[in-house]
Motif scaffolding. Structure first.
Motif, PDB file in Angstrom:
ATOM      1  N   VAL A  17       2.052  59.035  56.390  1.00 24.62           N
ATOM      2  CA  VAL A  17       1.358  57.748  56.282  1.00 24.62           C
ATOM      3  C   VAL A  17       1.422  57.250  54.846  1.00 24.62           C
ATOM      4  CG1 VAL A  17      -0.928  56.678  56.337  1.00 24.62           C
ATOM      5  CG2 VAL A  17      -0.159  58.054  58.271  1.00 24.62           C
ATOM      6  N   VAL A  18       1.133  58.129  53.904  1.00 20.04           N
ATOM      7  CA  VAL A  18       1.115  57.721  52.495  1.00 20.04           C
ATOM      8  C   VAL A  18       2.520  57.350  52.017  1.00 20.04           C
ATOM      9  CG1 VAL A  18       0.621  58.517  50.142  1.00 20.04           C
ATOM     10  CG2 VAL A  18      -0.988  59.008  51.998  1.00 20.04           C
TER      11      VAL A  18
ATOM     12  N   ALA B 231       6.058  50.508  51.352  1.00 21.93           N
ATOM     13  CA  ALA B 231       5.625  49.111  51.475  1.00 21.93           C
ATOM     14  C   ALA B 231       5.232  48.543  50.112  1.00 21.93           C
ATOM     15  CB  ALA B 231       4.458  49.003  52.452  1.00 21.93           C
ATOM     16  N   LEU B 232       4.589  49.357  49.274  1.00 20.77           N
ATOM     17  CA  LEU B 232       4.200  48.913  47.929  1.00 20.77           C
ATOM     18  C   LEU B 232       5.431  48.606  47.088  1.00 20.77           C
ATOM     19  CD1 LEU B 232       2.052  48.452  45.698  1.00 20.77           C
ATOM     20  CD2 LEU B 232       2.273  50.893  45.172  1.00 20.77           C
TER      21      LEU B 232
ATOM     22  N   LEU C 210      -3.496  50.274  47.758  1.00 17.38           N
ATOM     23  CA  LEU C 210      -3.096  51.520  48.412  1.00 17.38           C
ATOM     24  C   LEU C 210      -4.206  52.046  49.326  1.00 17.38           C
ATOM     25  CD1 LEU C 210      -1.317  53.303  45.441  1.00 17.38           C
ATOM     26  CD2 LEU C 210      -0.247  52.618  47.597  1.00 17.38           C
ATOM     27  N   ARG C 211      -5.460  52.033  48.849  1.00 19.73           N
ATOM     28  CA  ARG C 211      -6.583  52.512  49.684  1.00 19.73           C
ATOM     29  C   ARG C 211      -6.677  51.715  50.975  1.00 19.73           C
ATOM     30  NH1 ARG C 211      -9.134  52.982  44.730  1.00 19.73           N
ATOM     31  NH2 ARG C 211     -10.111  50.940  44.945  1.00 19.73           N
ATOM     32  N   LYS C 212      -6.619  50.401  50.853  1.00 17.88           N
ATOM     33  CA  LYS C 212      -6.716  49.543  52.037  1.00 17.88           C
ATOM     34  C   LYS C 212      -5.550  49.793  52.988  1.00 17.88           C
ATOM     35  CE  LYS C 212      -8.885  46.070  49.203  1.00 17.88           C
ATOM     36  NZ  LYS C 212      -8.629  44.846  48.458  1.00 17.88           N
ATOM     37  N   ALA C 213      -4.352  49.905  52.426  1.00 18.22           N
ATOM     38  CA  ALA C 213      -3.166  50.115  53.259  1.00 18.22           C
ATOM     39  C   ALA C 213      -3.199  51.483  53.940  1.00 18.22           C
ATOM     40  CB  ALA C 213      -1.901  49.972  52.414  1.00 18.22           C
ATOM     41  N   VAL C 214      -3.652  52.513  53.231  1.00 18.51           N
ATOM     42  CA  VAL C 214      -3.738  53.851  53.823  1.00 18.51           C
ATOM     43  C   VAL C 214      -4.760  53.859  54.952  1.00 18.51           C
ATOM     44  CG1 VAL C 214      -4.490  56.231  53.395  1.00 18.51           C
ATOM     45  CG2 VAL C 214      -2.875  55.144  51.846  1.00 18.51           C
TER      46      VAL C 214
ATOM     47  N   CYS D  80      -3.792  54.595  58.751  1.00 19.89           N
ATOM     48  CA  CYS D  80      -4.438  55.721  59.436  1.00 19.89           C
ATOM     49  C   CYS D  80      -5.110  55.252  60.723  1.00 19.89           C
ATOM     50  CB  CYS D  80      -5.458  56.397  58.525  1.00 19.89           C
ATOM     51  SG  CYS D  80      -4.691  57.419  57.256  1.00 19.89           S
ATOM     52  N   THR D  81      -5.710  54.086  60.682  1.00 27.70           N
ATOM     53  CA  THR D  81      -6.316  53.525  61.895  1.00 27.70           C
ATOM     54  C   THR D  81      -5.247  53.315  62.956  1.00 27.70           C
ATOM     55  OG1 THR D  81      -8.014  52.444  60.575  1.00 27.70           O
ATOM     56  CG2 THR D  81      -7.696  51.621  62.798  1.00 27.70           C
ATOM     57  N   SER D  82      -4.113  52.780  62.565  1.00 24.15           N
ATOM     58  CA  SER D  82      -3.002  52.589  63.500  1.00 24.15           C
ATOM     59  C   SER D  82      -2.494  53.939  64.007  1.00 24.15           C
ATOM     60  CB  SER D  82      -1.855  51.837  62.827  1.00 24.15           C
ATOM     61  OG  SER D  82      -2.257  50.552  62.472  1.00 24.15           O
TER      62      SER D  82
END
Length: 143
Positions: free
Chosen positions: A33-34, A40-41, A54-58, A62-64
């Protein structure tokens, strides 16, 4: 850009894997995931605050990942579950307690106690997630 990215990667990779692990329960899944988030970044030039992004994207990935995992389990005929890292009795109790919370509350706890963010930073992170929701999700009728 490459030097900046390498510095961001070195600084944020381990904390983002720990954050993803709390959600996924699997070190390989957390690392995957990371890695996807860092790819993406790298493709984005407009990110001003990489740590927050990064926190928001992770959390989003993770939710997905969890949604996809539930779907796989629901439709799986038979098959081994992903290997998880064993945790002690305290970890099991914490995970069980977190599972009883709503997703936003769970995310707030992760952000506050795991990443040691301030209440203002948590509110900002959760507000961004709410703003991305579809209008039908934000305009719910009271239960």
């Amino acid at each position: 850009m490459r030097g900046d990215f390498e510095a961001i990667y070195a600084e944020h990779f381990a904390p983002m894997v720990r954050l993803a692990y709390v959600t996924t329960g699997s070190v390989p899944a957390a690392e995957d995931v990371v890695q996807e988030v860092f790819i993406a970044l790298l493709a984005r030039a407009d990110v001003r605050e990489p740590g927050a992004w990064l926190r928001k994207a992770v959390i989003s990935r993770c939710t997905s990942w969890l949604r996809r995992r539930r779907l796989e389990r629901r439709h799986a005929v038979q098959g081994p579950l992903a290997q998880t890292v064993p945790i002690g009795p305290e970890g099991v109790a914490v995970r069980d307690g977190l599972a009883k919370l709503r997703p936003r509350h769970r995310a707030a706890i992760f952000l506050r106690y795991y990443l040691d963010l301030s209440e203002a930073e948590i509110a900002e992170a959760l507000a961004v997630g709410r703003a991305r929701s579809s209008p039908s999700c934000t305009a719910r009728t009271p239960r």
